[in-house]
Scaffold this motif. Structure first.
Motif, PDB file in Angstrom:
ATOM      1  N   VAL A 183       4.130  -7.590  -0.418  1.00 52.21           N
ATOM      2  CA  VAL A 183       5.257  -7.288  -1.304  1.00 52.21           C
ATOM      3  C   VAL A 183       5.292  -5.801  -1.647  1.00 52.21           C
ATOM      4  O   VAL A 183       6.358  -5.180  -1.656  1.00 52.21           O
ATOM      5  N   THR A 184       4.122  -5.234  -1.909  1.00 48.93           N
ATOM      6  CA  THR A 184       4.062  -3.807  -2.243  1.00 48.93           C
ATOM      7  C   THR A 184       4.594  -2.960  -1.094  1.00 48.93           C
ATOM      8  O   THR A 184       5.400  -2.048  -1.301  1.00 48.93           O
ATOM      9  N   GLU A 185       4.126  -3.249   0.126  1.00 51.98           N
ATOM     10  CA  GLU A 185       4.565  -2.491   1.294  1.00 51.98           C
ATOM     11  C   GLU A 185       6.063  -2.614   1.515  1.00 51.98           C
ATOM     12  O   GLU A 185       6.742  -1.647   1.881  1.00 51.98           O
ATOM     13  N   THR A 186       6.585  -3.828   1.288  1.00 52.70           N
ATOM     14  CA  THR A 186       8.023  -4.056   1.465  1.00 52.70           C
ATOM     15  C   THR A 186       8.843  -3.245   0.471  1.00 52.70           C
ATOM     16  O   THR A 186       9.854  -2.628   0.834  1.00 52.70           O
ATOM     17  N   LEU A 187       8.377  -3.236  -0.787  1.00 49.32           N
ATOM     18  CA  LEU A 187       9.098  -2.475  -1.807  1.00 49.32           C
ATOM     19  C   LEU A 187       9.068  -0.975  -1.516  1.00 49.32           C
ATOM     20  O   LEU A 187      10.077  -0.275  -1.686  1.00 49.32           O
ATOM     21  N   LEU A 188       7.907  -0.494  -1.047  1.00 45.55           N
ATOM     22  CA  LEU A 188       7.796   0.936  -0.726  1.00 45.55           C
ATOM     23  C   LEU A 188       8.650   1.287   0.490  1.00 45.55           C
ATOM     24  O   LEU A 188       9.236   2.373   0.552  1.00 45.55           O
ATOM     25  N   GLY A 195       4.688   8.455   5.696  1.00 44.75           N
ATOM     26  CA  GLY A 195       3.579   9.399   5.749  1.00 44.75           C
ATOM     27  C   GLY A 195       2.632   9.290   4.576  1.00 44.75           C
ATOM     28  O   GLY A 195       2.307   8.202   4.098  1.00 44.75           O
ATOM     29  N   ASN A 196       2.195  10.439   4.084  1.00 43.41           N
ATOM     30  CA  ASN A 196       1.175  10.498   3.044  1.00 43.41           C
ATOM     31  C   ASN A 196       1.661   9.893   1.723  1.00 43.41           C
ATOM     32  O   ASN A 196       0.889   9.253   1.012  1.00 43.41           O
ATOM     33  N   SER A 197       2.926  10.082   1.410  1.00 44.26           N
ATOM     34  CA  SER A 197       3.463   9.525   0.158  1.00 44.26           C
ATOM     35  C   SER A 197       3.376   8.007   0.153  1.00 44.26           C
ATOM     36  O   SER A 197       3.011   7.389  -0.860  1.00 44.26           O
ATOM     37  N   TYR A 198       3.668   7.403   1.307  1.00 43.27           N
ATOM     38  CA  TYR A 198       3.599   5.944   1.420  1.00 43.27           C
ATOM     39  C   TYR A 198       2.166   5.457   1.221  1.00 43.27           C
ATOM     40  O   TYR A 198       1.914   4.507   0.471  1.00 43.27           O
ATOM     41  N   CYS A 199       1.209   6.109   1.887  1.00 45.24           N
ATOM     42  CA  CYS A 199      -0.199   5.705   1.805  1.00 45.24           C
ATOM     43  C   CYS A 199      -0.740   5.845   0.382  1.00 45.24           C
ATOM     44  O   CYS A 199      -1.447   4.968  -0.120  1.00 45.24           O
TER      45      CYS A 199
END
Length: 229
Positions: A183-188, A195-199
């Motif tokens: 869920v977290t990955e989907t929202l992001l 890139g780095n902001s996502y990680c």
């Protein structure tokens, strides 16, 4: 004579019932303090890991979570050092054994999953194709939240605290599915982060979920158990 025997048996049963109730109440307060301390320690470690990761981008700081059992045991012992030791009871023993079992399984799974993920990064084939890493890596968060929810639920049944049972069920199952369905990955991803902001945000979000679960599933129930009369 028979009437006296019946009265004696009834009184004995009443005394046993009172002792069990008193034992459960005493175990509830002890368990409440341990839950409260564990929740605060987890929240503190989650914040520390987030700060360290923001400053260094090094996932190795997640190993700081392994310090939680040491902190909880040490702080709990320090707070109880001058208090008279409560007599051993079946209820208190069951609560202690439940958390000891959870600690052994959760800590072992966490450390092994971190080591497995590290070893995969050193594999040449995986290093050339990062997608292989994300498909095969072990995410310990969901499983640990599920195990913690089970431990809280079992404690709720032992202490006959229905609200504690529901805290464990909702928190454990909810946390597991939140992590399993990414869920977290989907929202992001919907925020078009790359890139780095996502990680960075993904790592911080994982720590935030752990801290939130600790607050709702450990700190607040622990505080309520401590304050009960």
């Amino acid at each position: 004579m028979e009437e006296n025997n019946n009265m004696t048996a009834e009184r004995s049963l009443e005394i046993i019932t009172e002792q069990i109730a008193q034992s459960r109440k005493s175990a509830s307060k002890d368990a409440g303090q341990s839950l409260f301390i564990a929740g605060l320690c987890i929240i503190g470690i989650a914040l520390l890991v987030s700060i360290c990761y923001l400053l260094t981008n090094d996932m190795a700081y997640y190993l700081l979570y392994a310090l939680i059992p040491v902190l909880v045991i040490g702080i709990d012992y320090y707070l109880k050092r001058n208090k008279p030791k409560a007599p051993a009871s079946f209820v208190g023993s069951m609560v202690d054994k439940t958390w000891q079992t959870f600690g052994i399984f959760a800590l072992s799974f966490f450390v092994l999953s971190i080591l497995f993920n590290r070893l995969m990064l050193y594999d040449a084939h995986v290093a050339d194709n990062i997608q292989v890493y994300f498909q095969n890596r072990i995410s310990p968060l969901g499983i640990i939240l599920l195990m913690m929810g089970m431990a809280i639920t079992i404690n709720g049944y032992i202490l006959k605290a229905r609200w504690l049972v529901w805290c464990g069920i909702i928190g454990g199952i909810g946390g597991f599915f939140w992590d399993s369905f990414c869920v977290t990955e989907t929202l992001l991803a919907r925020c078009n982060l790359q890139g780095n902001s996502y990680c960075v945000l993904n790592a911080i979000a994982a720590n935030f979920i752990v801290a939130l679960f600790a607050l709702v599933g450990l700190t607040l129930p622990g505080w309520m158990l401590k304050k009960q009369k």
